[in-house]
Design a protein around this motif. Structure first.
Motif, PDB file in Angstrom:
ATOM      1  N   TYR A 185       1.273  -1.533   0.423  1.00 22.00           N
ATOM      2  CA  TYR A 185      -0.079  -0.158  -0.202  1.00 22.00           C
ATOM      3  C   TYR A 185       1.023   1.312   0.049  1.00 22.00           C
ATOM      4  O   TYR A 185       1.863   1.429   0.689  1.00 22.00           O
ATOM      5  CB  TYR A 185      -0.430  -0.721   1.203  1.00 22.00           C
ATOM      6  N   ALA A 186       0.595   2.217  -0.450  1.00 23.18           N
ATOM      7  CA  ALA A 186       0.841   3.787  -0.825  1.00 23.18           C
ATOM      8  C   ALA A 186      -0.287   4.427  -0.896  1.00 23.18           C
ATOM      9  O   ALA A 186      -1.175   5.085  -1.499  1.00 23.18           O
ATOM     10  CB  ALA A 186       2.268   3.831  -2.190  1.00 23.18           C
ATOM     11  N   ARG A 187       0.823   5.659   0.235  1.00 21.73           N
ATOM     12  CA  ARG A 187      -0.373   6.569   0.374  1.00 21.73           C
ATOM     13  C   ARG A 187      -0.839   7.917  -1.295  1.00 21.73           C
ATOM     14  O   ARG A 187       0.592   8.095  -1.605  1.00 21.73           O
ATOM     15  CB  ARG A 187      -0.346   7.720   1.644  1.00 21.73           C
ATOM     16  N   TRP A 188      -2.085   8.179  -1.620  1.00 17.05           N
ATOM     17  CA  TRP A 188      -2.001   8.484  -3.168  1.00 17.05           C
ATOM     18  C   TRP A 188      -2.469  10.127  -2.275  1.00 17.05           C
ATOM     19  O   TRP A 188      -3.892   9.617  -1.960  1.00 17.05           O
ATOM     20  CB  TRP A 188      -2.388   8.214  -3.553  1.00 17.05           C
ATOM     21  N   ASP A 189      -1.657  10.536  -2.913  1.00 16.84           N
ATOM     22  CA  ASP A 189      -2.435  12.221  -3.141  1.00 16.84           C
ATOM     23  C   ASP A 189      -2.405  12.797  -4.436  1.00 16.84           C
ATOM     24  O   ASP A 189      -2.784  13.762  -4.501  1.00 16.84           O
ATOM     25  CB  ASP A 189      -2.023  13.216  -2.188  1.00 16.84           C
ATOM     26  N   ARG A 190      -2.486  12.432  -5.640  1.00 18.53           N
ATOM     27  CA  ARG A 190      -2.581  12.878  -7.001  1.00 18.53           C
ATOM     28  C   ARG A 190      -4.074  12.184  -7.857  1.00 18.53           C
ATOM     29  O   ARG A 190      -3.836  12.548  -9.434  1.00 18.53           O
ATOM     30  CB  ARG A 190      -1.805  11.764  -7.968  1.00 18.53           C
ATOM     31  N   GLY A 191      -5.075  12.464  -6.988  1.00 19.16           N
ATOM     32  CA  GLY A 191      -6.283  12.376  -8.137  1.00 19.16           C
ATOM     33  C   GLY A 191      -6.883  10.946  -8.464  1.00 19.16           C
ATOM     34  O   GLY A 191      -5.681   9.892  -8.303  1.00 19.16           O
ATOM     35  N   PRO A 192      -7.822  10.826  -9.311  1.00 17.94           N
ATOM     36  CA  PRO A 192      -8.154   9.698  -9.971  1.00 17.94           C
ATOM     37  C   PRO A 192      -6.447   9.360 -11.078  1.00 17.94           C
ATOM     38  O   PRO A 192      -5.779   9.925 -11.045  1.00 17.94           O
ATOM     39  CB  PRO A 192      -9.051  10.238 -10.696  1.00 17.94           C
ATOM     40  N   GLY A 193      -7.215   7.478 -11.176  1.00 16.45           N
ATOM     41  CA  GLY A 193      -5.575   7.309 -12.059  1.00 16.45           C
ATOM     42  C   GLY A 193      -4.942   6.450 -11.360  1.00 16.45           C
ATOM     43  O   GLY A 193      -4.133   5.958 -11.930  1.00 16.45           O
ATOM     44  N   THR A 194      -5.342   5.610 -10.286  1.00 14.91           N
ATOM     45  CA  THR A 194      -4.460   4.790  -9.634  1.00 14.91           C
ATOM     46  C   THR A 194      -4.659   3.231 -10.529  1.00 14.91           C
ATOM     47  O   THR A 194      -3.440   2.691 -10.626  1.00 14.91           O
ATOM     48  CB  THR A 194      -5.155   4.561  -8.134  1.00 14.91           C
ATOM     49  N   ALA A 195      -5.093   3.085 -11.326  1.00  9.26           N
ATOM     50  CA  ALA A 195      -5.482   1.462 -11.669  1.00  9.26           C
ATOM     51  C   ALA A 195      -4.706   2.231 -13.274  1.00  9.26           C
ATOM     52  O   ALA A 195      -3.429   1.038 -12.915  1.00  9.26           O
ATOM     53  CB  ALA A 195      -6.652   1.295 -12.431  1.00  9.26           C
TER      54      ALA A 195
END
Length: 295
Positions: A185-195
């Motif tokens: 797991y990684a914290r994500w703060d870059r909006g949509p687009g994780t997939a």
């Protein structure tokens, strides 16, 4: 006659039932012990459930008997349990919306444990105060070994992923799945687009390392580690940190130290039961804190 015990949990009254029922026959682990585990692990587990629509896997008659996934909060759910109504496109039950429970507190966690909800699964996004879905706040990679590969090979791939993520400015944290694989797991703060990001990274590693595949097809997976990037789809869930799993013994999806990942040379080294996880938390605290804390 069903045995019932009335208890108060943080000011909420709950009726616990069938506490002596054995849910893990191989180890004699009872429903009371499942509830006790979730009560004691709550101080570290709740931050990873907070604000996330809940899916549970229930085993009313134990892990060796029939089970079912449940997304819709049961009709008898207490009014004090937080619920959010969300669309469920493609629902197998032909529903347009579902009332999801959200586990924000200890009474709700105990309520579900009493329903023999052994496994807790949540998405990589939360809901806001008004119940509206927020952008993803977590990136996840689910590492699934194709026999004869094991979690040992998953650990090798986890290190490769960690190094790539660090190059992209992302810090990740490992945990076992509680079954045969593991997740990062990684914290994500870059909006949509994780997939899209996760798929691109998985494909990049596949091109550089024969041990890795980014393809779900079973025929290409023997002896390799499948990086399941699709768990970042907003409609999907992943087993929550500290959730128990329905195996012969009460194993747990357990946060790991990177030292444990790097030194893993046999699968049994990374199998942890409920009692062992409680001891680990007492020693290390919440190893998943940096990427899982509630906002």
């Amino acid at each position: 006659m069903t045995e019932k015990v009335l208890v108060r949990v943080d000011g909420r009254e709950l009726s616990l039932s069938n506490l002596t029922k054995v849910l893990y026959p191989a180890g004699g682990f009872t429903k009371a012990e499942v509830i006790d585990y979730y009560t004691r692990i709550a101080p570290v587990m709740l931050s990873h459930l907070h604000g996330r629509p809940l899916t549970v896997k229930r085993f009313p008659n134990g892990v060796e008997r029939q089970s079912f996934f449940e997304k819709n909060a049961p009709a008898h759910t207490p009014k004090w349990v937080r619920k959010v109504t969300l669309p469920v496109p493609g629902s197998t039950m032909n529903r347009e919306k579902i009332d999801f429970a959200v586990v924000d507190d200890l009474p709700t966690l105990v309520y579900y444990a009493n329903l023999a909800a052994i496994e807790f699964h949540v998405p990589m996004w939360r809901v806001g105060v008004e119940g509206d879905p927020l952008p993803p706040d977590t990136l996840v990679f689910d590492l699934d070994p194709g026999a004869p590969a094991t979690i040992v090979e998953c650990c090798r791939v986890a290190v490769l992923l960690r190094d790539e993520l660090e190059r992209d400015g992302l810090e990740c944290h490992p945990k076992t799945s509680g079954n045969k694989g593991m997740q990062l797991y990684a914290r994500w703060d870059r909006g949509p687009g994780t997939a899209d990001y996760a798929k691109g990274l998985a494909q990049r590693l596949e091109g550089a390392h024969p041990l890795v595949t980014s393809v779900m097809a079973r025929k290409v997976r023997p002896g390799r580690v499948f990086i399941d990037w699709s768990q970042n789809n907003p409609a999907k869930t992943t087993v929550a940190p500290y959730s128990m799993r329905a195996n012969s013994l009460p194993t747990v999806s357990t946060p790991l130290l990177w030292d444990e990942v790097e030194k893993c040379d046999e699968p049994g080294r990374l199998v942890f039961t409920a009692s062992e996880v409680l001891a680990r938390v007492e020693e290390h605290g919440d190893l998943f804190g940096p990427s899982g804390s509630a906002p």
